[in-house]
Design an enzyme around this catalytic site. Sequence first.
Site: not given
Length: 183
Positions: A60, A65, A110-111, A153-154, A157
Amino acid sequence: MLTTNEIIREGHPTLRMAAKEVDLPPTQEEKDTLNEMLQYLINSQDPETAMKYNLRPGVGLAAPQINVPKRMIAVHIADETGKQHSYALLNPKIVSHSVEKSYLTTGEGCLSVDREVAGFVPRYARVTVKATTVQGEQVKLRLKGLVAIVFQHEIDHLNGVMFYDHINKQDPFHIPENAVAIE
Ligand SMILES: OCN(O)CCCc1ccccc1
Ligand code: NI
């Protein structure tokens, strides 16, 4: 093409901002950005491409991000039958959710976080999400299991929330009341 270098890391203020709703219809630039986000996920999950461009794999990605504080997310994930699902969504909103909780037994990553953060992340076991697709159609998604966790999670953000904000400080591996374990 998007690479991992374009992904901002914790400490960057944009990750803690509330992202702005996208006016509909989206501009060509917004559509291109969202499609590039989905393409990043697809590329990052292809071993050859990921190796060639040194891409950190992800299921995702949220626009904040890549330092775009707009309410856009992409998800590319296989379901339990192995079927691949791709989502490129504008203004996603959780309109209802189960009381029941779930958690990923491996914890979350997480990225935008270059470190391991141990602990279970309590999530809703089931969510209903309303959104507009990049093609402009209104969708209502009823999600459970891993994809429901990824969507939460997305969408976090978009609200400046990081996965570790949810981890129990006293007991990181505390299991939420009769929660569903997602392997
Ligand atoms: O924001 C997406 N990203 O940082 C990639 C990781 C996605 C993700 C990983 C574990 C559980 C839920 C979601
Ligand atoms: Ni993340």
